[in-house]
Design a protein around this motif. Structure first.
Motif, PDB file in Angstrom:
ATOM      1  N   THR A 120       0.853  -1.179   0.000  1.00 14.00           N
ATOM      2  CA  THR A 120       0.000   0.000   0.000  1.00 14.00           C
ATOM      3  C   THR A 120       0.892   1.233   0.000  1.00 14.00           C
ATOM      4  O   THR A 120       1.736   1.392   0.879  1.00 14.00           O
ATOM      5  CB  THR A 120      -0.914   0.020   1.235  1.00 14.00           C
ATOM      6  N   LEU A 121       0.699   2.100  -0.989  1.00 15.94           N
ATOM      7  CA  LEU A 121       1.542   3.279  -1.135  1.00 15.94           C
ATOM      8  C   LEU A 121       0.831   4.514  -0.584  1.00 15.94           C
ATOM      9  O   LEU A 121      -0.307   4.805  -0.948  1.00 15.94           O
ATOM     10  CB  LEU A 121       1.877   3.495  -2.610  1.00 15.94           C
ATOM     11  N   LEU A 122       1.533   5.233   0.294  1.00 19.05           N
ATOM     12  CA  LEU A 122       1.085   6.525   0.804  1.00 19.05           C
ATOM     13  C   LEU A 122       2.106   7.561   0.363  1.00 19.05           C
ATOM     14  O   LEU A 122       3.258   7.529   0.793  1.00 19.05           O
ATOM     15  CB  LEU A 122       0.968   6.485   2.333  1.00 19.05           C
ATOM     16  N   THR A 123       1.677   8.475  -0.504  1.00 17.35           N
ATOM     17  CA  THR A 123       2.588   9.468  -1.073  1.00 17.35           C
ATOM     18  C   THR A 123       2.385  10.816  -0.404  1.00 17.35           C
ATOM     19  O   THR A 123       1.252  11.274  -0.219  1.00 17.35           O
ATOM     20  CB  THR A 123       2.352   9.613  -2.584  1.00 17.35           C
ATOM     21  N   LEU A 124       3.492  11.474  -0.058  1.00 16.80           N
ATOM     22  CA  LEU A 124       3.480  12.809   0.518  1.00 16.80           C
ATOM     23  C   LEU A 124       3.945  13.806  -0.530  1.00 16.80           C
ATOM     24  O   LEU A 124       5.021  13.644  -1.107  1.00 16.80           O
ATOM     25  CB  LEU A 124       4.407  12.878   1.740  1.00 16.80           C
ATOM     26  N   GLY A 125       3.110  14.832  -0.781  1.00 12.02           N
ATOM     27  CA  GLY A 125       3.495  15.856  -1.750  1.00 12.02           C
ATOM     28  C   GLY A 125       3.905  17.130  -1.050  1.00 12.02           C
ATOM     29  O   GLY A 125       3.828  17.230   0.175  1.00 12.02           O
ATOM     30  N   GLY A 126       4.379  18.103  -1.870  1.00 13.68           N
ATOM     31  CA  GLY A 126       4.175  18.172  -3.303  1.00 13.68           C
ATOM     32  C   GLY A 126       2.803  18.726  -3.663  1.00 13.68           C
ATOM     33  O   GLY A 126       1.862  18.692  -2.924  1.00 13.68           O
ATOM     34  N   ALA A 296      -1.935  11.516   7.721  1.00 14.71           N
ATOM     35  CA  ALA A 296      -1.221  10.387   7.111  1.00 14.71           C
ATOM     36  C   ALA A 296      -1.144   9.212   8.079  1.00 14.71           C
ATOM     37  O   ALA A 296      -1.317   8.047   7.685  1.00 14.71           O
ATOM     38  CB  ALA A 296       0.177  10.824   6.677  1.00 14.71           C
ATOM     39  N   LEU A 297      -0.912   9.507   9.350  1.00  6.85           N
ATOM     40  CA  LEU A 297      -0.837   8.442  10.355  1.00  6.85           C
ATOM     41  C   LEU A 297      -2.196   7.770  10.524  1.00  6.85           C
ATOM     42  O   LEU A 297      -2.285   6.536  10.656  1.00  6.85           O
ATOM     43  CB  LEU A 297      -0.336   9.000  11.683  1.00  6.85           C
ATOM     44  N   GLU A 298      -3.268   8.555  10.517  1.00  8.00           N
ATOM     45  CA  GLU A 298      -4.608   7.970  10.597  1.00  8.00           C
ATOM     46  C   GLU A 298      -4.877   7.049   9.410  1.00  8.00           C
ATOM     47  O   GLU A 298      -5.527   6.004   9.551  1.00  8.00           O
ATOM     48  CB  GLU A 298      -5.669   9.070  10.667  1.00  8.00           C
ATOM     49  N   MET A 299      -4.392   7.429   8.230  1.00  4.90           N
ATOM     50  CA  MET A 299      -4.561   6.573   7.056  1.00  4.90           C
ATOM     51  C   MET A 299      -3.873   5.226   7.262  1.00  4.90           C
ATOM     52  O   MET A 299      -4.429   4.169   6.940  1.00  4.90           O
ATOM     53  CB  MET A 299      -3.994   7.261   5.806  1.00  4.90           C
ATOM     54  N   LEU A 300      -2.674   5.253   7.817  1.00  3.08           N
ATOM     55  CA  LEU A 300      -1.954   4.006   8.064  1.00  3.08           C
ATOM     56  C   LEU A 300      -2.646   3.167   9.126  1.00  3.08           C
ATOM     57  O   LEU A 300      -2.767   1.941   8.987  1.00  3.08           O
ATOM     58  CB  LEU A 300      -0.511   4.310   8.474  1.00  3.08           C
TER      59      LEU A 300
END
Length: 307
Positions: A120-126, A296-300
């Motif tokens: 599972t990919l979590l991308t930080l942008g950007g 992002a942490l909640e998503m994980l």
């Protein structure tokens, strides 16, 4: 941080030591079988139409995440993330400075490799334009996906320009990457083509006057059992919670409501996620970077709760 947490996250140190990776995760590009999820940064903002600076977003989010590392079990979850999900920080992808084509090719190649390995990919942008090559990579692995999009803007401006962070969701359905009938946008509060808009919209006024449970019910009814790409533009939040972004718009949802929604999405078939548009230069006291790191942490955790 306890000694146990140091072992779980892979790096020693307290809140102020070794904060160069997200949540102190191991910096690695090892996609072996025991890895479940990958955090990847894309420091790019050349498609920005407002204030620039989101190229510093991945670093800002990682630095702010140091404030979250002390809590072994993120409230209100009842388990430690590392007990259910092994996550690595892939670092930032690199591309030729100023070369948007190279960025796009590199994102597609790296994201495809990660997704093809079953991670599972979590991308930080950007800036949010990065989501277009990420959707191209997701399409290679999963076919047409449903888009679950949190934003102040619909980002489906009909624009034939090659690089514009306000038009990627015009190009994505045109390219057959997403299923418009099963896609939904949350928090919209800027102009769009109300009569011919291709996606379901829960605008900011509706979202602010309804509960997180109501919003989640609408999301689930729209996307069904389709593979889902979750994209979160930080400007979905009201500027009170996220001032550090390129195009802030008053009247957004709170960080608390956003977290409540994300926590309830575990039933969905989410195949990839991103967190975009954090611009630390316009921030105060790391408010926006911290909001991005926390979401992002909640998503994980939401993904881990499925296990």
């Amino acid at each position: 941080m306890s000694k146990q947490q140091e072992t779980l996250f892979g790096l020693g140190g307290n809140t102020y030591a070794n904060i160069f990776t997200y949540m102190g995760l191991p910096l690695s590009r090892d996609l072996s079988d025991d890895v479940d999820a990958v955090v990847m940064g894309v420091p790019y903002d050349l498609a920005t139409t407002g204030r620039s600076g989101t190229r510093f977003g991945p670093t800002g989010i990682r630095q702010a995440s140091s404030q979250l590392r002390w809590e072994e079990k993120r409230w209100p979850w009842r388990f430690s993330l590392a007990d259910k999900l092994k996550v690595i920080d892939y670092g930032d992808i690199t591309f030729d400075d100023g070369d948007s084509d190279d960025m796009m090719e590199t994102v597609v190649a790296e994201a495809s490799k990660i997704m093809a390995a079953g991670k599972t990919l979590l991308t930080l942008g950007g800036d949010h334009f990065i989501t277009l090559p990420l959707l191209r990579a997701a399409h290679q692995q999963f076919g047409k996906v449903a888009l679950l999009h949190f934003d102040a803007h619909t980002d489906n401006e009909k624009n034939d320009g090659k690089y514009n962070h306000g038009s990627m969701f015009y190009h994505a359905p045109t390219e057959g990457l997403i299923d418009s009938d099963k896609s939904i946008q949350i928090g919209i509060r800027t102009e769009y083509d109300y009569d011919n808009h291709p996606f379901t919209v829960l605008d900011a006024a509706w979202s602010n006057t309804h509960s997180a449970e109501d919003i989640v019910a609408k999301i689930k009814a729209t996307v069904g059992d389709s593979p889902v790409y979750l994209s979160f533009d930080i400007d979905c939040l009201d500027p009170a919670y996220a001032p550090g972004t390129g195009t802030p718009v008053a009247g957004g949802i709170s960080s608390d409501k956003a977290m409540q929604i994300i926590r309830a999405l575990g039933d969905l078939n989410i195949v990839a996620m991103d967190l975009m548009e954090v611009a630390p230069a316009y921030d105060h006291a790391d408010i926006t970077s911290l909001a991005g790191a926390t979401l992002a942490l909640e998503m994980l955790y939401m993904m881990a709760a499925k296990r």
